[in-house]
Scaffold this active site. Structure first.
Site, mmCIF file in Angstrom:
data_model
loop_
_atom_site.group_PDB
_atom_site.id
_atom_site.type_symbol
_atom_site.label_atom_id
_atom_site.label_comp_id
_atom_site.label_asym_id
_atom_site.label_seq_id
_atom_site.Cartn_x
_atom_site.Cartn_y
_atom_site.Cartn_z
ATOM 1 N N ARG A 126 0.863 -1.191 0.000
ATOM 2 C CA ARG A 126 0.000 0.000 0.000
ATOM 3 C C ARG A 126 0.891 1.230 0.000
ATOM 4 O O ARG A 126 1.769 1.372 0.852
ATOM 5 C CB ARG A 126 -0.901 0.012 1.246
ATOM 6 C CG ARG A 126 -2.084 0.985 1.133
ATOM 7 C CD ARG A 126 -2.849 1.116 2.447
ATOM 8 N NE ARG A 126 -2.039 1.814 3.440
ATOM 9 C CZ ARG A 126 -1.939 1.446 4.718
ATOM 10 N NH1 ARG A 126 -2.587 0.387 5.179
ATOM 11 N NH2 ARG A 126 -1.173 2.125 5.545
ATOM 12 N N GLU A 145 4.910 7.013 2.275
ATOM 13 C CA GLU A 145 5.679 5.768 2.397
ATOM 14 C C GLU A 145 5.013 4.679 1.579
ATOM 15 O O GLU A 145 3.877 4.816 1.137
ATOM 16 C CB GLU A 145 5.759 5.313 3.866
ATOM 17 C CG GLU A 145 4.406 4.986 4.463
ATOM 18 C CD GLU A 145 4.467 4.564 5.924
ATOM 19 O OE1 GLU A 145 5.569 4.449 6.478
ATOM 20 O OE2 GLU A 145 3.385 4.353 6.501
ATOM 21 N N ASN A 147 4.107 0.657 2.199
ATOM 22 C CA ASN A 147 4.058 -0.453 3.162
ATOM 23 C C ASN A 147 4.144 -1.753 2.386
ATOM 24 O O ASN A 147 3.247 -2.068 1.600
ATOM 25 C CB ASN A 147 2.739 -0.418 3.939
ATOM 26 C CG ASN A 147 2.560 0.899 4.676
ATOM 27 O OD1 ASN A 147 3.128 1.103 5.733
ATOM 28 N ND2 ASN A 147 1.791 1.806 4.095
ATOM 29 N N SER A 152 -2.717 -2.810 5.989
ATOM 30 C CA SER A 152 -4.052 -3.150 6.509
ATOM 31 C C SER A 152 -5.165 -2.288 5.915
ATOM 32 O O SER A 152 -4.929 -1.362 5.165
ATOM 33 C CB SER A 152 -4.057 -3.028 8.034
ATOM 34 O OG SER A 152 -3.668 -1.718 8.403
ATOM 35 N N LYS A 307 12.231 2.863 5.324
ATOM 36 C CA LYS A 307 12.316 4.315 5.098
ATOM 37 C C LYS A 307 13.646 4.690 4.434
ATOM 38 O O LYS A 307 13.715 5.595 3.618
ATOM 39 C CB LYS A 307 12.187 5.070 6.432
ATOM 40 C CG LYS A 307 10.973 4.718 7.268
ATOM 41 C CD LYS A 307 9.706 5.262 6.676
ATOM 42 C CE LYS A 307 8.521 5.077 7.599
ATOM 43 N NZ LYS A 307 8.119 3.692 7.802
ATOM 44 N N LYS A 366 12.017 10.539 10.683
ATOM 45 C CA LYS A 366 11.405 9.204 10.629
ATOM 46 C C LYS A 366 12.402 8.114 11.003
ATOM 47 O O LYS A 366 13.439 7.985 10.349
ATOM 48 C CB LYS A 366 10.896 8.920 9.206
ATOM 49 C CG LYS A 366 9.736 9.792 8.765
ATOM 50 C CD LYS A 366 9.266 9.344 7.381
ATOM 51 C CE LYS A 366 7.829 9.763 7.132
ATOM 52 N NZ LYS A 366 7.262 9.100 5.956
ATOM 53 N N GLU A 370 7.455 0.668 11.287
ATOM 54 C CA GLU A 370 6.110 0.645 10.706
ATOM 55 C C GLU A 370 5.098 0.634 11.851
ATOM 56 O O GLU A 370 5.454 0.437 12.995
ATOM 57 C CB GLU A 370 5.920 -0.612 9.848
ATOM 58 C CG GLU A 370 6.907 -0.735 8.690
ATOM 59 C CD GLU A 370 6.868 0.440 7.741
ATOM 60 O OE1 GLU A 370 5.787 1.029 7.544
ATOM 61 O OE2 GLU A 370 7.924 0.805 7.203
ATOM 62 N N GLY A 371 3.830 0.827 11.486
ATOM 63 C CA GLY A 371 2.776 0.649 12.475
ATOM 64 C C GLY A 371 2.192 1.938 13.006
ATOM 65 O O GLY A 371 1.275 1.936 13.810
ATOM 66 N N ARG A 452 -7.911 7.552 5.035
ATOM 67 C CA ARG A 452 -7.938 7.652 6.503
ATOM 68 C C ARG A 452 -7.839 9.126 6.879
ATOM 69 O O ARG A 452 -7.087 9.876 6.258
ATOM 70 C CB ARG A 452 -6.774 6.883 7.116
ATOM 71 C CG ARG A 452 -6.912 5.384 7.006
ATOM 72 C CD ARG A 452 -5.628 4.680 7.359
ATOM 73 N NE ARG A 452 -4.546 5.091 6.473
ATOM 74 C CZ ARG A 452 -3.269 4.801 6.666
ATOM 75 N NH1 ARG A 452 -2.900 4.112 7.713
ATOM 76 N NH2 ARG A 452 -2.345 5.196 5.809
#
Length: 476
Positions: A126, A145, A147, A152, A307, A366, A370-371, A452
């Protein structure tokens, strides 16, 4: 939507209360669900996943630009994963100082030494973007970024379009319903998993979802599972501990977990250091990598999403290496890049440090994580860089231009939260799926999107991190 909804709707408290009550029921009816914080491993009690009351305006041209470039990003991730020298060079400084990336890289090196067991590669990724608003009020798409592991909300975002269409109808905005596009990432992600399973070639073998211990977001994954079951492809859900205790490789390196042959390992876990609670987790990860099972992602594809790799790709003439004789593709991709800067030791890194300390509000610092919820902003940048600027520890970070989207007003619906209007910022995610067998790309598709949205007071964090909520683009 808010900027497109007349003030009389946004400020009519009675109507907003009525719409919010209806919206929550619509979300439950459509299956936009999460388990509760109190009982994250039981479905006896569930609630709606947090979402916006109205869809948010996204310029159609920018939305289509993000979709159009996704297959190129799929290709790029795949090419990087196969370029041993590039990964070694790009991550050399990071693995000196970042233990987690170093552990992953060690597995990568071991796989290179042993040779890969499986020629089938599956990528479900994604790419996330924000709209950067310039002083002249024009907006441009900027990538935050990519992923490449455990991307998700493909499941839940397949169900939110109808929720917002229902809300618009009840709000008397029938004509706006057409501006919300159909979206089914769950089916597209499952298509990639199904293709990899089929190429593996054993009808008895399963697709194993490797999942976390706390599973609040299980329904997001269940939608993908159901799409696989529709195709009569069996799925199982296992944790690192299960793989360690019941997993083994046969002489042909076929992976068996709890007595069942695994065709595809789909990682929905394993992307953060805290996912590896003990050495057994690392042993299980290595066993899966060594196996004949198709890994989504395999270790080199996981590393391609770091990253640091993103920052190296933004350097001049690097993209051209992966897309020789394709200047148009390079241009399309590069247009989405924000400014990215190295913090390696040496004059370039020193220049980055000085730039960040002089104007910290222009940047985001950064780490290789992740997350959600890991990035560093504003005065905190000064504090962190002040501590590490003279040491190699700074190499664990990259610096990126801060993207400044224009806020829009909306209502964020969360369980037990007061109903209040918020200034909101949105992030657009685009899902990609690809399957390669040997040198032959069997599938390379853009399979859907995700929006989002969060209150502008929150700098960082996604839906699973409890900050952002699910949304839909209203194309304008």
């Amino acid at each position: 939507m808010a900027s497109n909804i007349q003030d009389e709707v946004m400020t009519d408290d009675a109507l907003i209360k009525e719409l919010a009550d209806f919206a929550k029921d619509a979300a439950l009816l459509q299956g936009v669900l999460m388990r509760t914080k109190e009982t994250p491993n039981s479905s006896e009690l569930v609630t709606y996943a947090p979402f916006t009351l109205f869809p948010s305006p996204v310029p159609k041209s920018v939305f289509l630009q993000a979709l159009a470039v996704q297959t190129h990003f799929n290709t790029m991730v795949d090419k990087i994963s196969q370029d041993t020298d590039f990964l070694q060079e790009a991550l050399a400084s990071t693995i000196e100082v970042d233990d987690f990336t170093a552990r992953l890289f060690k597995i990568h090196q071991q796989m290179l030494k042993e040779g890969r067991s499986q020629s089938i590669v599956l990528g479900l990724n994604r790419s996330d973007y924000m709209l950067d608003q310039k002083e002249d009020k024009t907006s441009s798409l900027k990538q935050i970024e990519i992923n490449t592991i455990a991307a998700s909300f493909g499941g839940l975002s397949s169900r939110t379009a109808d929720v917002h269409r229902h809300i618009l109808k009840v709000a008397g905005r029938l004509e706006d319903c057409q501006r919300i596009l159909d979206n089914n990432p769950a089916a597209g992600l499952a298509k990639g998993l199904a293709k990899a399973w089929e190429l593996y070639g054993s009808e008895r073998a399963v697709v194993m979802f490797l999942v976390e211990e706390v599973q609040r977001n299980i329904f997001d994954q269940r939608y993908v599972e159901i799409e696989l079951w529709k195709r009569n492809i069996p799925t199982v859900r296992k944790q690192f501990d299960d793989v360690y205790k019941t997993g083994c490789l046969d002489p042909d390196k076929r992976l068996f977990v709890d007595g069942r042959e695994v065709a595809v390992v789909y990682f929905r876990n394993g992307y953060m250091p805290q996912n590896y609670t003990n050495e057994q987790c690392w042993d299980a990860r290595l066993m899966m990598e060594r196996s004949l099972a198709v890994k989504c992602p395999d270790i080199s594809t996981h590393l391609a999403g770091t990253k640091k790799v993103q920052q190296v790709l933004a350097r001049p003439r690097v993209l051209e290496k992966f897309f020789p004789d394709q200047p148009q593709v390079v241009k399309q991709m590069r247009e989405t890049f924000a400014g990215l800067y190295t913090l390696d030791m040496g004059p370039d890194g020193d220049k980055t440090v000085a730039m960040a300390l002089a104007e910290p509000n222009r940047f985001v610092l950064k780490p290789q994580r992740e997350g959600g919820g890991n990035n560093i902003y504003g005065s905190e940048i000064v504090q962190v860089l002040g501590e590490v600027k003279e040491s190699t520890e700074r190499m664990a970070y990259i610096l990126m231009d801060k993207i400044n989207p224009a806020p829009v007003q909306n209502y964020l619906l969360r369980r037990d939260a007061p109903l209040a209007i918020s200034n909101c910022l949105s992030e657009l995610g685009v899902f990609g799926a690809y399957v390669r067998q040997g040198q032959h790309m069997v599938m390379n598709e853009c399979v859907g999107h995700l929006l989002r949205t969060k209150s502008s007071e929150h700098a960082d964090g996604g839906v699973a991190a409890g900050v952002a909520v699910l949304d839909n683009p209203l194309l304008v």
